[in-house]
Design an enzyme around this catalytic site. Structure first.
Site, short mmCIF file in Angstrom:
data_model
loop_
_atom_site.label_atom_id
_atom_site.label_comp_id
_atom_site.label_asym_id
_atom_site.label_seq_id
_atom_site.Cartn_x
_atom_site.Cartn_y
_atom_site.Cartn_z
CB ILE A 1 -0.90 0.03 1.25
CG1 ILE A 1 -1.74 -1.25 1.35
CG2 ILE A 1 -1.81 1.26 1.24
CD1 ILE A 1 -2.36 -1.48 2.71
CB CYS A 2 1.38 4.02 -2.22
SG CYS A 2 2.18 5.64 -2.31
CG LEU A 3 -2.47 5.58 3.59
CD1 LEU A 3 -3.29 6.53 2.72
CD2 LEU A 3 -3.40 4.62 4.33
#
Length: 238
Positions: free
Chosen positions: A87-89
């Site tokens: 995840i890119c968060l």
């Protein structure tokens, strides 16, 4: 020891708040560092009707360091790897703070499904489709949702036989009604709605937020006022 107490408290908090739409499950009662979480796909998106599962690895220095989270459910999204579930968060990286919780993390993931960021992708190929052919993106994301993340409790039916034109007209009417309502209602009990929603997006209930803001004598919270936000969060977490 502090980490274990914190995790135990957060697990109990999620159990007591079924309306949040998120769950946390302990895999091994003797090891609170490895959890599984779920949340429902947000309505009005290609992920509606899905129940998404994530794997959560909690470091020994939690909550001072973020949990490591990745999707178990295969998902078609610009900011989530369709291969590994990575995840890119920002809150899972440099924007994490100890005042965030596992519940607010799951709610943030739900928000990410509602508002993708294709300009900062984890899956470049999916982001390219999102930017070049949104209709194709929506079709594939919806297909993957019902194939890889089915929700047995979902009551809707995306293929109910209604015509697209009828659906679009109904959606437009509903959007117009919502827009009118938003334009008229900007405060609740004298407190700015945007300030309330700022903390709702972190997983706190509206009544509790209102109680805290009233207690602190606040009618508005600026997004860049970190000190005030932290004071509010400390009250909310008590």
């Amino acid at each position: 020891m502090t980490s274990i107490k914190r995790i135990s408290r957060e697990l109990e908090d999620v159990k007591k708040d079924p309306l949040s739409g998120v769950t946390l499950e302990v895999i091994d009662e003797n090891d609170l560092s490895h959890l599984k979480g779920t949340f429902v796909g947000p309505p009005g998106t290609p992920y509606e009707g899905g129940l998404f599962k994530v794997d959560i690895q909690i470091p020994s220095n939690y909550p001072f360091k973020p949990p490591k989270v990745q999707f178990d459910s295969k998902i078609y999204h610009p900011n989530i790897s369709s291969v590994t579930g990575a995840i890119c968060l920002d809150i899972l990286k440099n924007a994490w703070t100890p005042i965030l919780t596992l519940k607010s993390t799951l709610i943030s993931l739900q928000s990410l499904l509602q508002s993708p960021e294709p300009s900062d992708p984890q899956d470049a190929q999916v982001a390219s489709v999102f930017l070049k052919d949104k209709r194709e993106f929506d079709r594939t994301a919806k297909e993957w949702t019902f194939k890889y993340a089915p929700n047995p409790d979902y009551k809707g039916n995306p293929d109910d036989g209604k015509s697209h034109s009828s659906n679009e007209a109904s959606e437009q009417d509903e959007n117009n009604r919502k827009k009118t309502k938003v334009e008229k209602v900007t405060h609740i009990d004298g407190i700015e709605i945007a300030s309330i929603e700022m903390f709702e997006n972190m997983g706190f209930s509206r009544p509790k937020i209102l109680d805290v803001l009233k207690k602190l004598g606040l009618t508005r919270v600026e997004d860049n006022d970190g000190d005030t936000k932290q004071e509010i969060l400390e009250e909310l977490l008590r």
